[in-house]
Write a protein that holds these residues in place. Sequence first.
Motif, short mmCIF file in Angstrom:
data_model
loop_
_atom_site.label_atom_id
_atom_site.label_comp_id
_atom_site.label_asym_id
_atom_site.label_seq_id
_atom_site.Cartn_x
_atom_site.Cartn_y
_atom_site.Cartn_z
N ALA A 1 -33.87 -45.29 -17.70
CA ALA A 1 -33.13 -45.41 -18.96
C ALA A 1 -34.09 -45.44 -20.15
O ALA A 1 -35.03 -46.24 -20.19
CB ALA A 1 -32.27 -46.67 -18.94
N GLY A 2 -33.87 -44.55 -21.10
CA GLY A 2 -34.67 -44.50 -22.31
C GLY A 2 -35.99 -43.77 -22.16
O GLY A 2 -36.71 -43.59 -23.15
N VAL B 1 -22.78 -44.56 -18.41
CA VAL B 1 -23.86 -43.62 -18.67
C VAL B 1 -24.62 -43.33 -17.38
O VAL B 1 -24.98 -44.25 -16.63
CB VAL B 1 -24.83 -44.17 -19.73
N ARG B 2 -24.83 -42.05 -17.10
CA ARG B 2 -25.69 -41.66 -15.99
C ARG B 2 -26.82 -40.80 -16.53
O ARG B 2 -26.75 -40.33 -17.69
CB ARG B 2 -24.91 -40.90 -14.91
N VAL C 1 -32.01 -36.83 -19.39
CA VAL C 1 -30.85 -36.56 -20.22
C VAL C 1 -29.75 -37.54 -19.84
O VAL C 1 -29.40 -37.67 -18.66
CB VAL C 1 -30.35 -35.11 -20.01
N SER C 2 -29.23 -38.25 -20.84
CA SER C 2 -28.14 -39.19 -20.56
C SER C 2 -26.80 -38.48 -20.71
O SER C 2 -26.62 -37.63 -21.58
CB SER C 2 -28.21 -40.38 -21.52
#
Length: 405
Positions: free
Chosen positions: A257-258, A272-273, A263-264
């Motif tokens: 994450a981040g 969110v994946r 790509v979110s």
Amino acid sequence: MYRRITLPLVLLSTAAASHAQNAVPAPAPVQAPVAATPTVQAAPAPVVAAEWKRKQAQELLAYVEAIGEEGLDPADYNPERLRQAIDAKDERLSAVATETFLKVASDLMFGHVRGAARIDWYVEDDSWNVYDQQALLDRAVAGETVGDALRSLLPTHPQYAALKTALVKAQDEGSRGKIRTNLDRWRWLPRDLGQKYVIVNVPAYTVALVESGVTLDRRRAVAGAIKTPTPSLNATITGAIFNPWWEVPSSIAREVAGKKGYVSVKSAGGAVRYRQPPGPSNALGKVKLVMGNPHAIYLHDTNAKNLFNKQARAYSHGCIRTEDAVGFAATLLDGTEWSRDKVNETVKSGKTVQANVATPIPVYIVYFTVAGTDEGDLKRYDDMYSRDTKVLAALDDRGTALASN
């Protein structure tokens, strides 16, 4: 002359019991409309015991007493009970012999260890229903020797025979325990693996393509780390995706994450994946094999190729990273329009493309900690997930022995 008897449920539903404990829970079925005239299907009748002749029962007793050759314990089949029935020459003989026969047959067919005791094992058992059991029993008492009928259930893979030879030569209990554990694991597998199949032995860190009993291709592999072990399962390879996107599992989404390069994607519900596009840093490398399974375990390439040089290669999140995975995929695509040149050109293009194999190929991800050699010796692999002790304890459990009366 036949006599109908009711046999213990464990003898009639071993495969179903194993699946029930190992399978991933299925989604709830859709409620169907109520039929105007519902049809009730009758359950199969129990196995019918033929009249056993004394000689045939003695053959069965001899097989039970020698079953240690298969790495099994004669005591689990209560030979004394069968011996007493033989000596008594009374009507109990057919019932006792039938029950003993089916218990032995069940363990030869599926292995003595069942369900959760197999530990992270999701390879599907062969189908062996009450009709198959009845047919085997009828053959055994209608001319075919009892021993031949029972031996027809055993694995025919050369490794099973090699391990049996090694068991005879083993001098210490530790070696015997390892061999017995792995003999039982071979009995957990389908008898027919397919004319052409891929087999991954996790403790050996190897991926092999076998056809007609000959290993055509063998590659090094990286398996699941100790905290994210690779489960044993079977699936079917239908193709390969070159330059794949990596759909990050939700279990490790926090790790990416981040981070740059991911790509979110937000769902309609707000969850969110994350996805990783193709490229030099993609965790799947340049190719991923298409082999759908409920555990999301795949064979794929990797961008961390230095790991293949290590002796112990337990580093993945569970998937099998395969050495020269592009070359291995090209081998699987033999017989299709996908020549080696076309595969290489597609990889270089950077475009995500799926290529399908000519015929679906079964793949088995298994866990064998010893292998037999042609000389009857043993090749040992590290029990990386510490499973052998638990499986051996289940193999030695006397709680499944037949009742004494």
